[in-house]
Scaffold this motif. Structure first.
Motif, mmCIF file in Angstrom:
data_model
loop_
_atom_site.group_PDB
_atom_site.id
_atom_site.type_symbol
_atom_site.label_atom_id
_atom_site.label_comp_id
_atom_site.label_asym_id
_atom_site.label_seq_id
_atom_site.Cartn_x
_atom_site.Cartn_y
_atom_site.Cartn_z
ATOM 1 N N LEU A 1 -11.775 -7.434 46.003
ATOM 2 C CA LEU A 1 -12.986 -8.195 46.299
ATOM 3 C C LEU A 1 -12.757 -9.145 47.469
ATOM 4 C CD1 LEU A 1 -14.166 -9.081 42.672
ATOM 5 C CD2 LEU A 1 -14.828 -7.133 44.092
ATOM 6 N N VAL A 2 -13.791 -9.313 48.279
ATOM 7 C CA VAL A 2 -13.737 -10.214 49.434
ATOM 8 C C VAL A 2 -14.895 -11.202 49.331
ATOM 9 C CG1 VAL A 2 -12.615 -8.520 50.930
ATOM 10 C CG2 VAL A 2 -15.111 -8.602 50.828
ATOM 11 N N PRO A 3 -14.752 -12.417 49.885
ATOM 12 C CA PRO A 3 -15.850 -13.394 49.830
ATOM 13 C C PRO A 3 -17.091 -12.866 50.551
ATOM 14 C CG PRO A 3 -13.793 -14.452 50.443
ATOM 15 C CD PRO A 3 -13.530 -12.984 50.506
ATOM 16 N N ARG A 4 -18.250 -13.269 50.069
ATOM 17 C CA ARG A 4 -19.524 -12.854 50.666
ATOM 18 C C ARG A 4 -20.447 -14.061 50.771
ATOM 19 N NH1 ARG A 4 -23.616 -12.689 46.989
ATOM 20 N NH2 ARG A 4 -23.095 -12.516 44.771
ATOM 21 N N PRO A 5 -21.427 -14.019 51.691
ATOM 22 C CA PRO A 5 -22.381 -15.132 51.812
ATOM 23 C C PRO A 5 -23.270 -15.206 50.573
ATOM 24 C CG PRO A 5 -22.406 -13.730 53.770
ATOM 25 C CD PRO A 5 -21.624 -13.003 52.736
ATOM 26 N N PRO A 6 -23.722 -16.389 50.206
ATOM 27 C CA PRO A 6 -24.641 -16.495 49.066
ATOM 28 C C PRO A 6 -26.045 -16.021 49.439
ATOM 29 C CG PRO A 6 -24.305 -18.650 50.041
ATOM 30 C CD PRO A 6 -23.389 -17.710 50.772
ATOM 31 N N VAL A 7 -26.735 -15.475 48.462
ATOM 32 C CA VAL A 7 -28.151 -15.119 48.621
ATOM 33 C C VAL A 7 -28.955 -16.224 47.945
ATOM 34 C CG1 VAL A 7 -29.946 -13.436 48.131
ATOM 35 C CG2 VAL A 7 -27.623 -12.665 48.625
ATOM 36 N N VAL A 8 -29.746 -16.928 48.733
ATOM 37 C CA VAL A 8 -30.476 -18.104 48.259
ATOM 38 C C VAL A 8 -31.974 -17.823 48.350
ATOM 39 C CG1 VAL A 8 -30.896 -20.562 48.585
ATOM 40 C CG2 VAL A 8 -28.621 -19.613 49.033
ATOM 41 N N THR A 9 -32.678 -18.017 47.236
ATOM 42 C CA THR A 9 -34.127 -17.821 47.198
ATOM 43 C C THR A 9 -34.819 -19.176 47.171
ATOM 44 O OG1 THR A 9 -33.916 -15.734 46.023
ATOM 45 C CG2 THR A 9 -36.051 -16.814 45.923
ATOM 46 N N ILE A 10 -35.786 -19.345 48.072
ATOM 47 C CA ILE A 10 -36.571 -20.584 48.138
ATOM 48 C C ILE A 10 -37.849 -20.367 47.342
ATOM 49 C CG2 ILE A 10 -37.754 -22.200 49.658
ATOM 50 C CD1 ILE A 10 -35.803 -21.490 51.830
ATOM 51 N N MET A 11 -38.053 -21.182 46.306
ATOM 52 C CA MET A 11 -39.201 -21.027 45.416
ATOM 53 C C MET A 11 -39.908 -22.362 45.241
ATOM 54 S SD MET A 11 -37.505 -18.511 42.527
ATOM 55 C CE MET A 11 -39.072 -17.917 41.926
ATOM 56 N N GLY A 12 -41.132 -22.300 44.769
ATOM 57 C CA GLY A 12 -41.912 -23.511 44.538
ATOM 58 C C GLY A 12 -43.396 -23.240 44.604
#
Length: 710
Positions: free
Chosen positions: A160-171
């Motif tokens: 496994l290698v590090p990966r960027p986070p997936v961020v969801t903007i909600m509201g």
């Protein structure tokens, strides 16, 4: 002599003649030319001939009986069979089915190989073809080998290698989600969106000044896009919950919290619009406590950052909080092996064809990869990033547009890579077969349940008549069936129900899904029936207009176009064509059209009342006209209005006046306290003491009672 000749011929026809018998017959028959034959020999010959004829007839009858016992070919049928499927089941061609449907009410010109036939026409075709039909049943012997593809087992932690986070903007809608993302990307997305609100899922890769990369998903905040928010929550690692400091916690804020909790995704609260004078960030945090979102300053583990997306205040603190939480989560993925991912959005592009926005979750997506999603597959031809630039490959947590799909998959489908195109076809065929079998099984269960219900009803009826004799039972059944037939509504009765058939077209799969979800909440069927006869993705086409004309329906397009010629064609055919770019305006327009279908509500407003004092006749030309002498008690009488004659509690007449006079002058109105004479448009006889009521009818347009929730 003729008899003897026929006997010789029949003897020669024997398959294995007896030589001694032939010799005996021939010798005696030849001598019969010189001397008459003995009577006994003639009787024997006749008996032999009769036996041969009877035997020959028996052989013919046996052969005819054998032909009559030939079984008819059995054809397996099922519900919703297409013309091509029926022809294949009968081992016939498409034209044979058309010939079998001649002289029926079926429109043969509209039949295509993929046209679905009704059950009665399926049976009619089989019967006219000299075959028998039977319902298809699922048997264990027909089970096919499972050709589906599954996700790979978990990878070795060492790979496994590090990966960027997936961020969801909600509201909630209009709380500044897209403006916040614009400030992070230094773009102007919000200014280009219709109505200033997000109506799709947007996927973007943002690189911070410190070098870290974050993949952001921008979800709609409008109430109509609940399914999009749920899809975004299940495809993410972190959720940034944007709450306006001047508006507080709203409906979609609560819904976003529920999606995050259901998907078990951590939350970071971004209190936006803190630059406004009426902003109160502390009140927002206190309101969040009621929904089990406890910020750090109240002893919880949820970070709360005060920001101003419009001015760009404190955005770096929000980015750092996101990166810190991603490091705590230790997000890693396997960048090798076959690709796995999720479709975020799908649409049809004029130049590219079916296009999907996907997030890679495992492996590295490259050009030429063969992917399967749902019941379709693709060989990747091109990949584009959010700026429409070509991309050679996409690793984990990367969002790209994929071009090369054979058909358009649905948003939310799982993407899996397979080794070849043949394998992809096997997977798609298996999934289609499995879905068909599941549907067939459901239909079979429904049929069996209905049969059981009818059998139970039949048994109950029989049990109640068991004590009667067969004559009494027959008479009781006849009376019951006669009463049931009388209570059954006539099939020939024309329905007066109001209806509105709809054709829905959208730019992307998620938009169509959101509109259909709203239409599913329609609960005003008693006022007006609403039915979606077709929905799809892409611009308005001529087929859409033809279908709307056939069903007498309307076309609603969301973020799609219709060229001028199509608009003129729709106008010529009388098809309402309504295009919108904001979803709540589309729903409002639809509610207005539904309301316009409803008949107006007629209300009566009494203008005046008069009492009849006397009755007399006047001569007009050669006719005698009955005239009522009246005194207006209240209000006024207006000749242009409608009138009602009331005697006691009964209304005897309603209509219009033919004349209204004050003294000898024709007048339009007569006010309270004045006397007048009036005549009506019928031979109604007035009686002193009758009441004349003058009223006006007001027509008020009904409003559909459908509540969409926003």
């Amino acid at each position: 002599m003729n008899l003897m000749t026929s006997l010789i011929r029949r003897a020669r026809l024997l398959s294995q003649p007896d030589s001694s018998l032939v010799g005996f017959l021939s010798s005696h028959l030849l001598s019969s030319a010189r001397c008459p034959a003995p009577p006994l020999l003639c009787q024997q010959a006749r008996g032999l001939a009769a036996k041969q004829v009877k035997g020959h007839k028996k052989v013919q009858k046996k052969s005819q009986n054998v032909k009559a016992k030939v079984d008819k070919q059995e054809v397996e049928i099922c519900q919703r069979m297409t013309v091509s499927a029926l022809a294949q089941a009968m081992n016939k061609d498409f034209d044979h089915v058309l010939e079998a449907l001649l002289n029926t009410s079926v429109d043969l010109d509209s039949l295509e190989p993929h046209t679905v036939l009704e059950e009665r026409w399926i049976k009619e075709v089989v019967t006219r073809s000299g075959m028998k039909f039977k319902w298809a049943k699922l048997t264990e012997t027909k089970e096919r080998e499972n050709k589906d593809v599954d996700r790979r087992p978990p990878a070795d932690p060492a790979s496994l290698v590090p990966r960027p986070p997936v961020v969801t903007i909600m509201g909630h809608v209009d709380h500044g989600k897209t403006t916040l993302l614009d400030s992070l990307r230094k773009s102007q997305i919000a200014s280009m969106e219709a109505g200033g609100i997000t109506q799709h899922i947007g996927a973007f890769l943002v690189q911070l000044p410190t070098g870290e990369k974050i993949t952001f998903l921008d979800t709609p905040g409008h109430a109509a896009f609940s399914s999009m928010r749920a899809r975004g929550a299940h495809s993410t690692d972190i959720i940034i919950l944007v709450v306006a400091a001047d508006d507080g916690v709203m409906n979609q804020t609560v819904e976003s919290i529920q999606h995050a909790r259901k998907a078990q995704v951590p939350i970071i609260v971004a209190v936006n619009k803190c630059d406004k004078p009426q902003a109160d960030p502390e009140l927002v945090k206190q309101e969040l406590l009621a929904h089990d979102v406890v910020c750090e300053q109240y002893g919880g583990d949820v970070q709360a950052i005060h920001v101003s997306a419009l001015k760009g205040d404190n955005l770096m603190a929000l980015a750092e909080a996101t990166v810190t939480l991603a490091e705590v989560l230790e997000l890693k993925a396997d960048a090798s092996g076959r690709v796995e991912g999720t479709i975020i959005e799908s649409r049809t592009d004029k130049g590219k064809g079916p296009v999907t926005t996907a997030i890679v979750q495992r492996g590295t997506l490259k050009k030429g990869c063969v992917l399967v999603a749902g019941k379709t597959w693709a060989k990747v031809r091109f990949m584009f990033d959010e700026n429409n630039r070509l991309v050679d490959q996409a690793g984990p947590s990367t969002a790209v547009e994929v071009v090369g799909w054979k058909e358009l998959p649905s948003a939310g489908e799982e993407i899996l890579e397979v080794e070849s195109e043949q394998r992809a076809r096997e997977v798609v065929d298996w999934r289609s077969y499995k879905e068909e079998q599941d549907k067939l099984k459901e239909e079979q269960q429904a049929i069996e349940a209905k049969q059981r219900q009818h059998q139970e009803t039949y048994q109950r009826e029989r049990e109640g008549l068991a004590h009667l004799s067969w004559r009494q039972r027959k008479s009781a059944l006849y009376r019951a069936n006669k009463q049931r037939a009388a209570m059954r509504p006539s099939e020939k009765t024309d329905t007066q129900d109001l209806s509105l058939p709809l054709i829905i077209k959208g730019d992307v799969d998620g938009s169509v899904e959101a509109i259909l979800n709203i239409l599913e909440s329609y609960d005003a069927h008693e006022q007006c029936q609403m039915e979606v006869v077709h929905f799809g993705i892409g611009d308005i086409s001529e087929n859409d207009i033809s279908m709307a004309e056939t069903f007498s329906g309307s076309i609603y397009g969301f973020n799609v176009a219709a060229n001028k010629s199509l608009q003129q064609l729709a106008s010529k055919k009388g098809v309402p064509l309504k295009l919108h770019r904001v979803i709540y305006k589309l729903i409002d327009d639809l509610k207005d059209e539904l309301s316009s279908k409803l008949p107006p509500v007629v209300s009566q407003n009494v203008v005046g009342e008069a009492s009849v004092l006397a009755m007399f006749e006047v001569t007009v030309g050669k006719k005698k006209v009955l005239v009522a002498g009246c005194r207006v008690q209240k209000g006024q009488l207006d000749r242009r209005m409608k009138f009602r004659l009331v005697r006691g509690r009964d209304t005897l007449w309603e209509g219009s006046l033919t004349a209204l006079k004050h003294h000898k002058d024709e007048v339009q109105t007569v006010k309270a306290g004045m006397e007048c004479g009036l005549s009506v448009d019928s031979s109604m006889e007035f009686t002193p003491g009758d009441a004349i009521v003058c009223y006006e009818e007001n027509h008020t347009q009904q409003v559909i009672s459908w509540d969409t929730g926003f």
